[in-house]
Design a protein around this motif. Structure first.
Motif, PDB file in Angstrom:
ATOM      1  N   HIS A 109       0.895  -1.164   0.000  1.00 16.93           N
ATOM      2  CA  HIS A 109       0.000   0.000   0.000  1.00 16.93           C
ATOM      3  C   HIS A 109       0.928   1.207   0.000  1.00 16.93           C
ATOM      4  CE1 HIS A 109      -3.821   2.165   1.666  1.00 16.93           C
ATOM      5  NE2 HIS A 109      -3.310   2.726   0.587  1.00 16.93           N
ATOM      6  N   ASP A 110       1.133   1.750  -1.192  1.00 18.97           N
ATOM      7  CA  ASP A 110       2.212   2.698  -1.415  1.00 18.97           C
ATOM      8  C   ASP A 110       1.862   4.102  -0.932  1.00 18.97           C
ATOM      9  OD1 ASP A 110       4.791   3.185  -2.246  1.00 18.97           O
ATOM     10  OD2 ASP A 110       4.303   3.379  -4.362  1.00 18.97           O
ATOM     11  N   GLU A 111       2.882   4.945  -0.840  1.00 15.94           N
ATOM     12  CA  GLU A 111       2.693   6.340  -0.456  1.00 15.94           C
ATOM     13  C   GLU A 111       2.322   7.171  -1.682  1.00 15.94           C
ATOM     14  OE1 GLU A 111       6.922   8.458  -0.442  1.00 15.94           O
ATOM     15  OE2 GLU A 111       6.950   6.563   0.705  1.00 15.94           O
ATOM     16  N   PRO A 112       1.790   8.389  -1.503  1.00 14.26           N
ATOM     17  CA  PRO A 112       1.444   9.224  -2.659  1.00 14.26           C
ATOM     18  C   PRO A 112       2.681   9.536  -3.504  1.00 14.26           C
ATOM     19  CG  PRO A 112       0.401  10.064  -0.670  1.00 14.26           C
ATOM     20  CD  PRO A 112       1.375   9.009  -0.222  1.00 14.26           C
ATOM     21  N   ARG A 113       2.525   9.396  -4.814  1.00 13.36           N
ATOM     22  CA  ARG A 113       3.621   9.673  -5.737  1.00 13.36           C
ATOM     23  C   ARG A 113       3.080  10.429  -6.940  1.00 13.36           C
ATOM     24  NH1 ARG A 113       7.863   6.610  -3.788  1.00 13.36           N
ATOM     25  NH2 ARG A 113       7.327   4.654  -2.737  1.00 13.36           N
ATOM     26  N   PRO A 136       5.655 -11.941  -7.299  1.00 14.15           N
ATOM     27  CA  PRO A 136       4.415 -11.324  -7.789  1.00 14.15           C
ATOM     28  C   PRO A 136       3.924 -10.292  -6.780  1.00 14.15           C
ATOM     29  CG  PRO A 136       4.341 -13.686  -8.097  1.00 14.15           C
ATOM     30  CD  PRO A 136       5.574 -13.405  -7.287  1.00 14.15           C
ATOM     31  N   THR A 137       3.397  -9.190  -7.265  1.00 18.66           N
ATOM     32  CA  THR A 137       3.136  -8.041  -6.391  1.00 18.66           C
ATOM     33  C   THR A 137       1.788  -7.405  -6.673  1.00 18.66           C
ATOM     34  OG1 THR A 137       5.507  -7.549  -6.212  1.00 18.66           O
ATOM     35  CG2 THR A 137       3.980  -5.763  -5.683  1.00 18.66           C
ATOM     36  N   LEU A 138       1.051  -7.137  -5.595  1.00 21.50           N
ATOM     37  CA  LEU A 138      -0.137  -6.289  -5.649  1.00 21.50           C
ATOM     38  C   LEU A 138       0.226  -4.960  -5.016  1.00 21.50           C
ATOM     39  CD1 LEU A 138      -3.229  -5.645  -5.884  1.00 21.50           C
ATOM     40  CD2 LEU A 138      -3.482  -6.701  -3.626  1.00 21.50           C
ATOM     41  N   ARG A 139       0.047  -3.867  -5.780  1.00 18.85           N
ATOM     42  CA  ARG A 139       0.365  -2.530  -5.254  1.00 18.85           C
ATOM     43  C   ARG A 139      -0.866  -1.633  -5.313  1.00 18.85           C
ATOM     44  NH1 ARG A 139       2.869   2.678  -7.208  1.00 18.85           N
ATOM     45  NH2 ARG A 139       2.703   1.915  -9.358  1.00 18.85           N
ATOM     46  N   ILE A 140      -1.264  -1.112  -4.162  1.00 20.01           N
ATOM     47  CA  ILE A 140      -2.310  -0.099  -4.087  1.00 20.01           C
ATOM     48  C   ILE A 140      -1.636   1.263  -4.215  1.00 20.01           C
ATOM     49  CG2 ILE A 140      -4.184   0.897  -2.719  1.00 20.01           C
ATOM     50  CD1 ILE A 140      -4.798  -1.936  -3.429  1.00 20.01           C
ATOM     51  N   TRP A 141      -2.082   2.071  -5.172  1.00 22.14           N
ATOM     52  CA  TRP A 141      -1.477   3.376  -5.409  1.00 22.14           C
ATOM     53  C   TRP A 141      -2.117   4.440  -4.515  1.00 22.14           C
ATOM     54  CZ3 TRP A 141      -0.729   4.531 -11.316  1.00 22.14           C
ATOM     55  CH2 TRP A 141      -0.240   3.400 -11.966  1.00 22.14           C
ATOM     56  N   THR A 322       0.223 -14.046   1.158  1.00 24.53           N
ATOM     57  CA  THR A 322       0.709 -12.675   1.001  1.00 24.53           C
ATOM     58  C   THR A 322       1.722 -12.322   2.082  1.00 24.53           C
ATOM     59  OG1 THR A 322      -1.053 -11.713   2.375  1.00 24.53           O
ATOM     60  CG2 THR A 322      -1.499 -11.933   0.009  1.00 24.53           C
ATOM     61  N   VAL A 323       2.502 -11.287   1.803  1.00 24.46           N
ATOM     62  CA  VAL A 323       3.401 -10.706   2.788  1.00 24.46           C
ATOM     63  C   VAL A 323       3.423  -9.200   2.553  1.00 24.46           C
ATOM     64  CG1 VAL A 323       5.417 -11.056   1.293  1.00 24.46           C
ATOM     65  CG2 VAL A 323       5.733 -10.768   3.764  1.00 24.46           C
ATOM     66  N   GLN A 324       3.390  -8.428   3.623  1.00 24.53           N
ATOM     67  CA  GLN A 324       3.443  -6.977   3.499  1.00 24.53           C
ATOM     68  C   GLN A 324       4.813  -6.548   2.995  1.00 24.53           C
ATOM     69  OE1 GLN A 324       0.772  -4.857   4.015  1.00 24.53           O
ATOM     70  NE2 GLN A 324      -0.310  -6.814   4.125  1.00 24.53           N
ATOM     71  N   SER A 325       4.845  -5.600   2.079  1.00 26.39           N
ATOM     72  CA  SER A 325       6.103  -5.217   1.459  1.00 26.39           C
ATOM     73  C   SER A 325       6.102  -3.726   1.160  1.00 26.39           C
ATOM     74  CB  SER A 325       6.325  -6.031   0.178  1.00 26.39           C
ATOM     75  OG  SER A 325       7.583  -5.760  -0.396  1.00 26.39           O
ATOM     76  N   ALA A 326       7.138  -3.276   0.473  1.00 27.49           N
ATOM     77  CA  ALA A 326       7.277  -1.868   0.104  1.00 27.49           C
ATOM     78  C   ALA A 326       8.162  -1.775  -1.127  1.00 27.49           C
ATOM     79  CB  ALA A 326       7.896  -1.069   1.252  1.00 27.49           C
ATOM     80  N   VAL A 327       8.065  -0.653  -1.804  1.00 25.24           N
ATOM     81  CA  VAL A 327       8.989  -0.363  -2.908  1.00 25.24           C
ATOM     82  C   VAL A 327      10.389  -0.216  -2.324  1.00 25.24           C
ATOM     83  CG1 VAL A 327       9.590   1.299  -4.704  1.00 25.24           C
ATOM     84  CG2 VAL A 327       7.177   0.757  -4.250  1.00 25.24           C
ATOM     85  N   THR A 328      11.360  -0.881  -2.920  1.00 17.46           N
ATOM     86  CA  THR A 328      12.715  -0.802  -2.388  1.00 17.46           C
ATOM     87  C   THR A 328      13.409   0.478  -2.849  1.00 17.46           C
ATOM     88  OG1 THR A 328      13.772  -1.930  -4.260  1.00 17.46           O
ATOM     89  CG2 THR A 328      12.851  -3.321  -2.506  1.00 17.46           C
ATOM     90  N   ASP A 329      14.480   0.818  -2.168  1.00 20.04           N
ATOM     91  CA  ASP A 329      15.252   2.002  -2.559  1.00 20.04           C
ATOM     92  C   ASP A 329      15.785   1.855  -3.985  1.00 20.04           C
ATOM     93  OD1 ASP A 329      14.802   3.108  -0.085  1.00 20.04           O
ATOM     94  OD2 ASP A 329      16.743   2.507   0.743  1.00 20.04           O
TER      95      ASP A 329
END
Length: 353
Positions: A109-113, A136-141, A322-329
């Motif tokens: 669940h990403d931050e505003p971009r 495989p990735t599900l990303r909420i914008w 599923t596993v909670q994740s984030a966009v990497t640097d």
């Protein structure tokens, strides 16, 4: 070998099969087709098995479908499945395709971009899935500003009223997938992407893959009280009208990007001043007013946008690992490079003037 295929909106088809021989001589043997579907006459299941036994293991979905269809005869009735779904299950059994259960999904669940960076992130994450460096990735914008996202083959001047875009402080961007323009307002839409290996949709046509990859969100919408349905080729609708549009990009490297934007509480007047919606398209949708083309989730659920997103994520996690994740640097650095060199350039936006 064991393979399963759940027909979107239909039944489960299961195939168990042996392979005899090696290389070009490898052939299907001891095929068993089962599931919770309906078939009349019941004896036709034996005809299906007989049609598949002995076929080369490398037989394509199309050829498998034809073999099953020819064996069934004109009088057989298949309910909840089809000859093609049997063929897909065979290919899954042979390891040419994977299922949802074969993967563990990163959920972000990403931050505003800003809009161009969103386009770049979709490409970076999908290429990572293709390369095997990201699961495989599900990303909420989340959106940092107003935007219109046009399809990769749409004309800017035909789709966008630039004066209206300036009036409403709208940034116009072009995505990598086809389809139509999406009008975005932070807090008024729900946008998500699924990046998966191509193996998950192996053997599926584009239309089938849209239904297949949208199936989970139809279930999530029903849980929040919306009787949602898939409308070919790329819409999600309720009895009150369209609520979402999907788009898809298949990467030769081995990944599929599937993204969806849903209306939560769209300002239809602003949308009309920004988008040039042709009469032919309006007529095709069977509507007389653009204001009625998109039916917001807010009016149908009474829920906050945040509560709907939470419900979606909970539903996805109830169906898949599923596993909670984030966009990497590193992914963010690469997305910023792509924004500067591709998605944020005038040349990319004017790809189709």
């Amino acid at each position: 070998m064991h393979g399963e295929y759940k027909v979107p909106g239909g039944k489960l088809v299961v195939v168990d099969v042996d392979v005899e021989g090696e290389g070009e001589d490898a052939a299907l043997a001891n095929v068993v087709v089962s599931g919770d579907f309906f078939l009349e006459p019941a004896e036709a299941i034996l005809e299906i098995r007989g049609a598949l036994d002995g076929l080369p293991a490398a037989t394509s979905v199309g050829a498998l479908t034809m073999a099953v269809t020819n064996a069934m005869g004109a009088d057989a009735v298949m309910v909840g499945f089809s000859a093609e779904s049997v063929a897909i299950a065979v290919r899954r059994a042979l390891g040419h395709a994977t299922s949802w259960g074969d993967h563990k999904f990163d959920v972000i669940h990403d931050e505003p971009r800003e809009p161009n960076l969103q386009m770049a992130l979709d490409e970076v994450l999908s290429q990572g899935v293709a390369a095997g460096t990201r699961p495989p990735t599900l990303r909420i914008w989340e959106w940092e500003r107003n935007a219109v996202v046009i399809g990769s083959f749409q004309s800017v001047r035909n789709e966008i009223d630039l004066e209206g875009a300036a009036k409403h402080d709208v940034t116009v961007v072009r995505r990598v997938s086809g389809g139509g323009a999406m009008f975005i307002q932070p807090g008024n839409t729900i946008t998500y992407s699924i990046s998966v290996p191509s193996s998950l949709v192996e053997g599926l046509t584009f239309e089938q893959s849209y239904a297949f990859l949208d199936d989970w969100v139809l279930g999530a919408l029903r849980e929040v009280g919306i009787e949602a349905t898939y409308v070919p080729l790329n819409d999600i609708a309720s009895p009150s009208g369209k609520i979402a549009g999907a788009a898809q990009k298949r990467y030769a490297a081995g990944a599929v990007l599937h993204h969806v934007t849903m209306a939560y509480d769209i300002d239809a007047n602003a949308m009309l001043e920004v988008l040039r919606i042709g009469r032919e398209k309006m007529s095709d949708k069977g509507t007389k007013s653009a204001n009625k083309r998109v039916d917001p989730l807010r009016s149908q659920t009474g829920m906050t946008r945040e509560a709907i997103i939470d419900a979606f994520l909970a539903h996805f996690a109830s169906r898949y690992a599923t596993v909670q994740s984030a966009v990497t640097d590193a992914e963010l650095v690469e997305a910023e490079r792509l924004t500067e060199e591709k998605f944020g350039t005038p040349e990319w936006l004017a790809l189709v003037p």
